[in-house]
Design a protein around this motif. Sequence first.
Motif, mmCIF file in Angstrom:
data_model
loop_
_atom_site.group_PDB
_atom_site.id
_atom_site.type_symbol
_atom_site.label_atom_id
_atom_site.label_comp_id
_atom_site.label_asym_id
_atom_site.label_seq_id
_atom_site.Cartn_x
_atom_site.Cartn_y
_atom_site.Cartn_z
ATOM 1 N N VAL A 1 0.677 -4.768 0.080
ATOM 2 C CA VAL A 1 0.832 -3.931 -0.033
ATOM 3 C C VAL A 1 0.010 -2.697 0.623
ATOM 4 C CG1 VAL A 1 -0.347 -1.698 -1.737
ATOM 5 C CG2 VAL A 1 1.222 -3.423 -2.801
ATOM 6 N N GLU A 2 -0.597 -3.647 1.655
ATOM 7 C CA GLU A 2 -1.665 -2.406 2.552
ATOM 8 C C GLU A 2 -0.648 -2.648 3.252
ATOM 9 O OE1 GLU A 2 -5.693 -4.986 2.709
ATOM 10 O OE2 GLU A 2 -6.525 -3.943 0.530
ATOM 11 N N ALA A 3 0.713 -3.659 4.296
ATOM 12 C CA ALA A 3 0.369 -3.474 5.199
ATOM 13 C C ALA A 3 1.752 -2.702 4.606
ATOM 14 C CB ALA A 3 1.816 -4.698 5.402
ATOM 15 N N LEU A 4 2.164 -2.189 4.062
ATOM 16 C CA LEU A 4 3.108 -1.096 3.318
ATOM 17 C C LEU A 4 2.378 0.710 3.972
ATOM 18 C CD1 LEU A 4 4.924 -2.827 0.483
ATOM 19 C CD2 LEU A 4 6.604 -2.453 2.258
ATOM 20 N N GLU A 5 1.517 0.181 3.014
ATOM 21 C CA GLU A 5 0.758 2.104 3.142
ATOM 22 C C GLU A 5 0.464 1.992 4.639
ATOM 23 O OE1 GLU A 5 -1.634 1.651 -1.483
ATOM 24 O OE2 GLU A 5 -2.353 1.441 0.912
ATOM 25 N N ALA A 6 0.440 0.643 5.726
ATOM 26 C CA ALA A 6 0.357 1.893 7.346
ATOM 27 C C ALA A 6 1.369 1.724 8.138
ATOM 28 C CB ALA A 6 -1.147 0.091 7.631
ATOM 29 N N VAL A 7 2.376 1.194 7.301
ATOM 30 C CA VAL A 7 3.349 1.856 8.347
ATOM 31 C C VAL A 7 4.389 2.830 7.514
ATOM 32 C CG1 VAL A 7 4.171 -0.690 8.632
ATOM 33 C CG2 VAL A 7 4.823 0.125 6.754
ATOM 34 N N ALA A 8 4.071 2.874 5.731
ATOM 35 C CA ALA A 8 5.077 3.937 5.029
ATOM 36 C C ALA A 8 4.383 4.476 4.202
ATOM 37 C CB ALA A 8 6.114 3.491 4.605
ATOM 38 N N VAL B 1 3.694 -19.510 0.993
ATOM 39 C CA VAL B 1 3.779 -18.237 0.240
ATOM 40 C C VAL B 1 5.158 -17.406 0.867
ATOM 41 C CG1 VAL B 1 2.091 -15.971 -0.603
ATOM 42 C CG2 VAL B 1 0.843 -18.995 -0.398
ATOM 43 N N GLY B 2 6.176 -16.962 0.341
ATOM 44 C CA GLY B 2 7.264 -16.494 0.623
ATOM 45 C C GLY B 2 7.280 -15.653 0.089
ATOM 46 N N ILE B 3 7.170 -14.280 1.147
ATOM 47 C CA ILE B 3 7.357 -12.772 0.843
ATOM 48 C C ILE B 3 8.003 -11.865 1.653
ATOM 49 C CG2 ILE B 3 6.374 -10.602 1.362
ATOM 50 C CD1 ILE B 3 3.401 -11.883 1.827
ATOM 51 N N ASN C 1 10.434 3.986 8.373
ATOM 52 C CA ASN C 1 11.116 4.302 10.192
ATOM 53 C C ASN C 1 10.318 2.876 10.772
ATOM 54 O OD1 ASN C 1 13.360 5.368 11.913
ATOM 55 N ND2 ASN C 1 11.387 5.714 13.104
ATOM 56 N N CYS C 2 9.878 2.070 9.698
ATOM 57 C CA CYS C 2 9.438 0.964 10.828
ATOM 58 C C CYS C 2 10.690 -0.777 10.856
ATOM 59 C CB CYS C 2 8.220 0.544 9.577
ATOM 60 S SG CYS C 2 8.271 -0.389 8.355
ATOM 61 N N GLY C 3 10.419 -1.510 11.328
ATOM 62 C CA GLY C 3 11.711 -2.044 11.420
ATOM 63 C C GLY C 3 10.209 -3.997 10.876
ATOM 64 N N ALA C 4 11.618 -5.287 10.503
ATOM 65 C CA ALA C 4 10.691 -6.140 9.959
ATOM 66 C C ALA C 4 9.584 -6.676 11.256
ATOM 67 C CB ALA C 4 12.192 -7.069 9.809
ATOM 68 N N ALA C 5 9.482 -6.287 11.968
ATOM 69 C CA ALA C 5 8.368 -7.201 13.073
ATOM 70 C C ALA C 5 6.872 -6.277 12.661
ATOM 71 C CB ALA C 5 8.758 -6.893 14.502
ATOM 72 N N GLU C 6 7.692 -4.507 12.785
ATOM 73 C CA GLU C 6 6.248 -3.593 12.618
ATOM 74 C C GLU C 6 6.173 -4.603 11.313
ATOM 75 O OE1 GLU C 6 5.175 0.740 12.351
ATOM 76 O OE2 GLU C 6 7.142 0.560 12.880
ATOM 77 N N LEU D 1 1.443 -6.362 8.497
ATOM 78 C CA LEU D 1 1.364 -8.247 6.781
ATOM 79 C C LEU D 1 0.404 -9.146 7.510
ATOM 80 C CD1 LEU D 1 1.725 -9.963 4.429
ATOM 81 C CD2 LEU D 1 3.897 -10.350 5.485
ATOM 82 N N SER D 2 0.339 -9.562 8.720
ATOM 83 C CA SER D 2 0.235 -10.726 9.837
ATOM 84 C C SER D 2 -2.138 -10.690 8.986
ATOM 85 C CB SER D 2 0.000 -11.645 10.043
ATOM 86 O OG SER D 2 0.006 -9.718 11.402
#
Length: 261
Positions: free
Chosen positions: A93-100, A139-141, A165-170, A175-176
């Motif tokens: 969720v924190e990663a998603l909030e950072a990119v979107a 831990v699969g995501i 507008n982000c991709g999987a790598a971004e 996330l990491s």
Amino acid sequence: MAFTLAPTAALQGYRLDVLDTVGSTNAVALERALAGEAAPLWIVSDNQVAGRGRRGRVWQAPRGNLAASLLLRPAVALPEAATLGFVAGLAIVEALEAVAPRARFELKWPNDVLGNRCKLVGILLESVALPGGGYALAVGIGVNVVGHPTDTPYPATNLRALGANCGAAELFLALSDAWTQAHALWRDGRGLGEIRARWLKRAAGLGSPVSVRTENRLVEGLFETIDEECRLVIREHDGTIARIAAGDVHFGVAATARSNT
């Protein structure tokens, strides 16, 4: 953009293996563990063709979506390690909030993330006993970045549909980084109280009608909280408090009908 680890993760000893195409990143992680692979190791791909969901369900993912599994060898008992699913929820969720930042993300107990109230992320923990003793945990995501399935019991969405507008790598880079912070807060389960408090701030359906199909029965009532063991706490219509460790959750006035489908 190529898949890379966040500097914070690399400094803490995390490693990364990027696969162009994979059946299941969780399956690969557990196979690597049995072969003696050291942890922690991220295995990622943007083309997972045989992903797994809870209860044997298929996780559909077109090329461009994110499939990421973290191989761990926890120092705690397996029941305690199971709470890492909530750590993973906070991290993604924190990663998603950072990119979107314009989208609304919520955590749906026990292991989904919603985007604008539709399923966006699935989290799956799987373990294997190791020959020399102990166990390994994957831990699969899985994140719907560019596409999502349409034949699901709960409405689904993807980041592109949400205007991101982000991709999987971004997203994986974010996330990491977020994982290292959430995992440090967890502290082998000693920080679970703080994880729980942060999880509840983003909980979907808190205080609303909920219906949960368990192995034994259908539980209906109000979603009150998650307890110290991260079980779902429901106040049933007769006032009885039910604590649910596993089940399929539906919220709102259509909860009962949905849980019977």
